[in-house]
Design an enzyme around this catalytic site. Structure first.
Site, PDB file in Angstrom:
ATOM      1  N   LYS A  52      32.932 -89.658  41.977  1.00 33.42           N
ATOM      2  CA  LYS A  52      33.686 -89.465  40.730  1.00 33.42           C
ATOM      3  C   LYS A  52      33.102 -88.275  39.979  1.00 33.42           C
ATOM      4  O   LYS A  52      31.885 -88.066  39.972  1.00 33.42           O
ATOM      5  CB  LYS A  52      33.603 -90.738  39.895  1.00 33.42           C
ATOM      6  CG  LYS A  52      34.479 -90.728  38.650  1.00 33.42           C
ATOM      7  CD  LYS A  52      34.446 -92.075  37.931  1.00 33.42           C
ATOM      8  CE  LYS A  52      35.320 -92.090  36.686  1.00 33.42           C
ATOM      9  NZ  LYS A  52      35.273 -93.399  35.985  1.00 33.42           N
ATOM     10  N   SER A 127      39.644 -95.533  34.795  1.00 33.74           N
ATOM     11  CA  SER A 127      39.577 -94.083  34.890  1.00 33.74           C
ATOM     12  C   SER A 127      39.187 -93.550  36.268  1.00 33.74           C
ATOM     13  O   SER A 127      39.377 -92.367  36.537  1.00 33.74           O
ATOM     14  CB  SER A 127      38.588 -93.559  33.859  1.00 33.74           C
ATOM     15  OG  SER A 127      37.277 -93.999  34.154  1.00 33.74           O
ATOM     16  N   SER A 151      36.937 -99.555  34.772  1.00 37.61           N
ATOM     17  CA  SER A 151      37.354 -98.351  35.494  1.00 37.61           C
ATOM     18  C   SER A 151      37.062 -98.303  36.988  1.00 37.61           C
ATOM     19  O   SER A 151      37.539 -97.391  37.665  1.00 37.61           O
ATOM     20  CB  SER A 151      36.742 -97.119  34.851  1.00 37.61           C
ATOM     21  OG  SER A 151      37.495 -96.766  33.729  1.00 37.61           O
TER      22      SER A 151
HETATM   23  N1  GLN Z   1      40.449 -98.231  30.293  1.00 36.76           N
HETATM   24  C1  GLN Z   1      39.213 -98.354  29.619  1.00 36.76           C
HETATM   25  C2  GLN Z   1      39.058 -97.247  28.607  1.00 36.76           C
HETATM   26  O1  GLN Z   1      39.953 -96.483  28.493  1.00 36.76           O
HETATM   27  C3  GLN Z   1      38.083 -98.388  30.584  1.00 36.76           C
HETATM   28  C4  GLN Z   1      37.501 -97.090  30.902  1.00 36.76           C
HETATM   29  C5  GLN Z   1      36.291 -97.166  31.755  1.00 36.76           C
HETATM   30  O2  GLN Z   1      35.898 -98.230  32.234  1.00 36.76           O
HETATM   31  N2  GLN Z   1      35.652 -96.011  31.929  1.00 36.76           N
HETATM   32  O3  GLN Z   1      38.077 -97.134  27.930  1.00 36.76           O
END
Ligand code: GLN
Length: 446
Positions: A52, A127, A151
């Site tokens: 990532k 994400s 995410s």
């Molecule tokens: N969807 C969540 C957010 O927007 C989780 C993001 C994440 O785990 N990095 O913060």
């Protein structure tokens, strides 16, 4: 082979932001030489991997999905990258993501969206959308993602692959660009549970460069994959199967519980009573931490710098307004507000207190149960563009993953069938540092 597969598929999927062709070739050559010499092989010898893009890689572009870091070539490797090198996997490239890991559909990437390999009109989740799509599309064998509020698990669910968020502190965050430091964890996304155990084995472990890294003994995760779940006690939170959950998703989860029953496990309905407060608590805490963590992007130290600033304030202001996207700005504003004197007690402090209550919900259930099982996400993957204009609806997709992050406990998402032809994820949640039981149950089920 990986590069061929990527060239064949990635113009449709968009999982990769940067390819490491020259670097990967060199790594592969070194491994060939080693093979000829007959030396012992690493745990992940020669396995193509993707990383990532918020995990720093020396000399390899690391953008965090942001224009701000469009030119950022780190001067060191993250701890997990060093560990993968020691395990001898081959880094194929860097994976697309929501900007600074803020998002649940990958549509907040400043570069291009990722398309779900199951249905190109749908989101891959986020994400770590690139990380999940790359594995689902067979571009690489495993990827690393990061999970702050879901995410790793949510995109794994949407893409029909396996995603593991380890216990907070099990995997070093050194070299993970911080979003919300008290929640961020790196973990593997893989095709199956055995691969997940292999990658976890390679990346787990204490690191003194991360002050929250836990100094615990790392067990043999592979030997946990016995196939036996007889006698395991499973709690199923009623809050995870109530309002807002797609009926087909609920159906798949109930079917999965029958499978566990048939293998000799027992399950019972339980309650995590503070679940309703989790999303609000998370968005306050994560945004507060983000507003502080992202203060380092000032146009001086990293990434882009505004042209011809008239003074220092103008430099900060223009670099940040040009460099960050809308969602990142929204979170910085919310977090700055929640932390500001006068509002701190009402928002940040209150959210910290509720976080403790949420953690206690889990502690209480784990006094009687070995695992908690529910869906990973309330629905299967939605359409690209469907929710992007509606942040609140988008935030509610995290309802089943966020409480787990706030509690800091480990959880895996494994595929548990389809709803309207789209993959559904089963979330198996464990006690702190009990990845072995989580992996054992997931492996027996899949
Ligand atoms: N969807 C969540 C957010 O927007 C989780 C993001 C994440 O785990 N990095 O913060």
């Amino acid at each position: 082979q990986s590069f061929k597969r990527i060239t064949d598929t990635d113009d449709k999927i968009g999982a990769f932001l940067t390819l490491n062709e020259e670097g990967a070739r060199k790594e592969a050559q070194a491994l060939d030489a080693q093979l000829a010499s007959g030396d012992e092989r690493g745990l992940l010898f020669g396995i193509p991997a993707g990383i990532k893009d918020n995990i720093v890689t020396e000399g390899l572009l690391t953008t965090c999905g942001s224009k701000f870091l469009g030119n950022h070539n780190p001067i060191y490797d993250a701890a997990v990258v060093t560990k993968l090198r020691a395990a001898q996997s081959v880094t194929i490239g860097k994976l697309n993501m929501d900007e600074f890991a803020m998002g649940g559909s990958n549509e907040n990437s400043a570069y291009h969206p990722v398309h779900n390999p199951w249905d190109l009109d749908r989101v891959p989740g986020g994400s770590s959308g690139g990380s999940a799509a790359a594995v689902a599309a067979g571009q690489v064998y495993f990827t690393l993602g990061s999970d702050t509020g879901g995410s790793i698990r949510q995109p794994a669910a949407y893409c029909g692959v396996v995603g593991l968020k380890p216990t907070y502190g099990l995997v070093s965050r050194f070299g993970l660009v911080a979003f919300a430091s008290s929640l961020d964890q790196i973990g593997p996304i893989t095709k199956n549970v055995e691969d997940s155990a292999y990658v976890l084995q390679a990346i787990a472990g204490h690191d003194e460069r991360d002050s929250t890294s836990a100094n615990v003994e790392i067990p043999d995760y592979l030997s946990a994959l016995t196939g036996d779940v007889k006698g395991l006690r499973i709690g199923v939170p009623k809050e995870y199967l109530g309002q807002g959950i797609d009926p087909q998703v609920k159906e798949r989860v109930l079917e999965a519980l029958k499978v566990f029953e048939s293998m000799g496990a027992v399950w019972e309905e339980v309650s995590l009573p503070h679940t309703d407060y989790a999303v609000a608590t998370y968005y306050l805490l994560a945004s507060s931490e983000a507003s502080s963590n992202l203060a380092r992007f000032d146009g001086v130290r990293y990434g882009v710098r505004a042209d011809n600033p008239s003074n220092l304030l103008d430099l900060y202001r223009r670099s940040r307004s040009e460099g960050f996207g809308a969602e990142v700005k929204r979170r910085i504003m919310l977090g700055t507000y929640a932390l500001s004197s006068g509002y701190y007690d009402a928002y940040y402090k209150k959210a910290q207190q509720v976080r403790t209550l949420i953690k206690r919900d889990f502690d209480q259930v784990f006094e009687k149960f070995d695992l908690i099982i529910g869906p990973t996400a309330p629905t299967p993957a939605f359409k690209l563009g469907e929710q992007v204009g509606d942040p609140l609806t988008m935030y509610l997709n995290d309802i089943c993953t966020i409480p787990v992050s706030l509690a800091g406990v480990p959880a895996i998402s494994v595929p548990c069938g389809l709803a309207d032809g789209l993959p559904v994820g089963l979330q198996i949640i464990g006690k702190p540092f009990d990845e072995q039981t989580v992996l054992r149950a997931a492996h027996a089920f899949e």
